[in-house]
Structures are given as structure tokens and as C-alpha cells.
Design an enzyme around this catalytic site. Structure first.
Site, PDB file in Angstrom:
ATOM      1  N   ASP A   1       5.692   5.234   3.396  1.00 21.99           N
ATOM      2  CA  ASP A   1       4.654   5.894   4.196  1.00 21.99           C
ATOM      3  C   ASP A   1       5.234   7.037   5.031  1.00 21.99           C
ATOM      4  O   ASP A   1       4.556   8.018   5.305  1.00 21.99           O
ATOM      5  CB  ASP A   1       3.916   4.893   5.090  1.00 21.99           C
TER       6      ASP A   1
ATOM      7  N   GLU B   1       3.364  10.083  14.970  1.00 24.36           N
ATOM      8  CA  GLU B   1       3.566   9.149  13.854  1.00 24.36           C
ATOM      9  C   GLU B   1       4.963   9.308  13.269  1.00 24.36           C
ATOM     10  O   GLU B   1       5.666   8.333  13.024  1.00 24.36           O
ATOM     11  CB  GLU B   1       2.540   9.430  12.742  1.00 24.36           C
TER      12      GLU B   1
ATOM     13  N   GLU C   1      -7.699   9.002   6.682  1.00 25.45           N
ATOM     14  CA  GLU C   1      -7.488   8.457   8.031  1.00 25.45           C
ATOM     15  C   GLU C   1      -8.310   7.181   8.244  1.00 25.45           C
ATOM     16  O   GLU C   1      -7.833   6.208   8.835  1.00 25.45           O
ATOM     17  CB  GLU C   1      -7.879   9.503   9.090  1.00 25.45           C
TER      18      GLU C   1
ATOM     19  N   GLU D   1      -5.128   4.830  -2.385  1.00 25.89           N
ATOM     20  CA  GLU D   1      -4.804   3.942  -1.255  1.00 25.89           C
ATOM     21  C   GLU D   1      -4.546   2.514  -1.749  1.00 25.89           C
ATOM     22  O   GLU D   1      -3.608   1.859  -1.306  1.00 25.89           O
ATOM     23  CB  GLU D   1      -5.930   3.948  -0.208  1.00 25.89           C
TER      24      GLU D   1
HETATM   25  C1  LIG Z   1      -0.953   6.101   2.487  1.00 23.31           C
HETATM   26  C2  LIG Z   1      -1.485   6.492   3.820  1.00 23.31           C
HETATM   27  N1  LIG Z   1      -2.802   6.708   3.989  1.00 23.31           N
HETATM   28  C3  LIG Z   1      -3.262   7.078   5.234  1.00 23.31           C
HETATM   29  C4  LIG Z   1      -2.453   7.225   6.304  1.00 23.31           C
HETATM   30  C5  LIG Z   1      -2.980   7.611   7.633  1.00 23.31           C
HETATM   31  N2  LIG Z   1      -2.565   8.902   8.036  1.00 23.31           N
HETATM   32  C6  LIG Z   1      -1.101   7.002   6.075  1.00 23.31           C
HETATM   33  N3  LIG Z   1      -0.185   7.109   7.071  1.00 23.31           N
HETATM   34  N4  LIG Z   1      -0.602   6.616   4.839  1.00 23.31           N
END
Ligand SMILES: Cc1ncc(CN)c(N)n1
Length: 222
Positions: free
Chosen positions: A48, A89, A141, A211
Site C-alpha cells: 500500500d 499517509e 477513498e 480493490e
Molecule cells: C489500495 C488502496 N486503496 C485506497 C486507498 C486510500 N487512499 C489506499 N491507501 N490503498
């Protein structure tokens, strides 16, 4: 228009199964139930981080489109606020990784992650309408917000060491930000020509599929 009876709500009803497949993925449910295999969390953390770095230029492209194509100057402010939280983040991933023994500089993106980052790049093209890009931006998001918010509910058994991660995306402020994005997307979808609306729906479905695959990958299932 407020979140309620827009195009997005119609799509969420139509594609409910796929949407909950992303927001209530077994990996998210295992965090909520306290049964998570921490190796999945570690894999997710490294992958991520790479994704979020790719998400930054995509966000910038959405911001650029908002400045050029939107009739409402508050769109820009909402997206800019989101970009500021992306900065936090990235700092969070860098702080969190050493706690788990994850060396971020050596992470190799897995195929699903590469596919997802390539998809983001495709949406960065100037030919992609703002309406399509903001729809994708919202849903990317929103799925994290809804998923991680589940892990913060009173009856959840989220392990204490994962609470901070869940708080990052599951908090109410992030929820409000997602609702603002949803309102923006709805407003533009409500006045877009049918071919653009159709492309936005395809983008939404692609995000949801990616996702689900991203969570599967984190569980070591791809
Ligand atoms: C795979 C994924 N999808 C969504 C997000 C949210 N920004 C994330 N951090 N990573």
C-alpha cells in the site's frame, strides 16, 4: 446536491455485492474480528505504501482537472485537503514499517499493485474527463473509509497494534471528506452526457475489482 439520491447512490445499489466485496473483504473482517494473520497486514503495508505513492500524481491530475473543468471552486479545496492528508499517509507508512520489520525501500510491487498503478496512470490522461476521474478518486477513498470504519465500531475486536491504521482511514473527518467527494462526483455526473456517465461507471467497477484483488493479494491469494 447532498449525498442521497444521486447517480452514485443508484450505482451503489446496483453494484452492492461488488461494493461490499471491497469494503467487507475477508481481510478487513479479520482485522475487525481480531483473527488477522499479521503476515497479511505486513504484506498490505509494503504494497500500500507503493500504491499511495502512485496515488499522489493521480490526485494531482484530478486537482488539475478540477481547476480546468469544474464550475465550483470548492472542488479544488476538497481535493487539496485530500492531498495534504496523503502527505501524512506517506509519513505514517514510513513510521509504521520499521515496527513490523518491513523495509519499504526493498518492496517489489506485486502484479495486482502494478495493474492498479497502471490503471491510475491511464486515468491521468488529459483525455479522461474530470467527471470520470473524480468518480474513481471518490470510490478509491470511500472503500478504505468504509472498510476501516467497520474495524472501529464498538463491538469490533481489532488488535490494538492495528487501531492506528484503522483510525487513519476510518475516522469521522475522513468520512466527511469522502462525503464531500461523493457530492462533487454526483454534481458532475448529474450534468454529464451519457457516454461520460457510462465511462465513470466502468471506472467505478474497475476500482472495486482492483480493490478486492488488492486485499486478496495482501492475503497472499494471488
Ligand atoms: C489500495 C488502496 N486503496 C485506497 C486507498 C486510500 N487512499 C489506499 N491507501 N490503498
Amino acid at each position: 446536491m447532498e449525498v442521497g439520491g444521486g447517480v452514485i447512490e443508484t450505482w451503489l445499489r446496483k453494484h452492492r455485492l461488488l461494493y461490499t466485496g471491497a469494503t467487507e473483504h475477508p481481510l478487513i473482517l479479520s482485522i475487525r474480528d481480531g483473527t488477522i494473520d499479521f503476515s497479511s497486514f505486513k504484506r498490505w503495508l509494503g504494497q500500500d505504501y507503493i500504491f499511495v505513492r502512485a496515488f499522489v500524481p493521480f490526485s494531482a491530475s484530478v486537482l488539475l482537472k478540477a481547476c480546468k473543468e469544474s464550475d465550483n471552486s470548492s472542488d479544488m479545496e476538497v481535493i487539496l485537503g485530500g492531498m495534504a492528508s496523503l502527505n501524512d499517509e506517506i509519513a505514517w507508512f514510513k513510521k509504521e514499517a520499521p515496527k513490523w520489520g518491513v523495509e519499504l525501500s526493498t518492496i517489489v510491487p506485486q502484479k495486482v499493485n502494478q495493474d492498479y498503478c497502471r490503471f491510475l496512470e491511464s486515468l491521468m490522461s488529459p483525455e479522461v474527463e474530470y467527471t470520470v476521474a473524480i468518480t474513481a478518486f471518490w470510490v478509491i477513498e470511500a472503500v478504505y473509509q468504509e472498510g476501516f470504519a467497520l474495524c472501529l465500531k464498538d463491538d469490533s475486536k481489532t488488535p490494538p497494534e492495528l487501531k492506528e491504521a484503522c483510525q487513519r482511514w476510518g475516522n469521522d473527518g475522513f468520512g466527511q471528506y469522502c462525503r464531500s467527494l461523493q457530492n462533487i462526483a454526483n454534481r458532475h455526473l448529474g450534468k454529464a452526457p451519457p457516454d461520460v456517465v457510462a465511462r465513470a461507471e466502468v471506472a467505478l467497477l474497475q476500482v472495486l475489482e482492483l480493490e478486492v484483488e488488492f486485499w486478496n493479494m495482501s492475503q497472499g491469494k494471488t
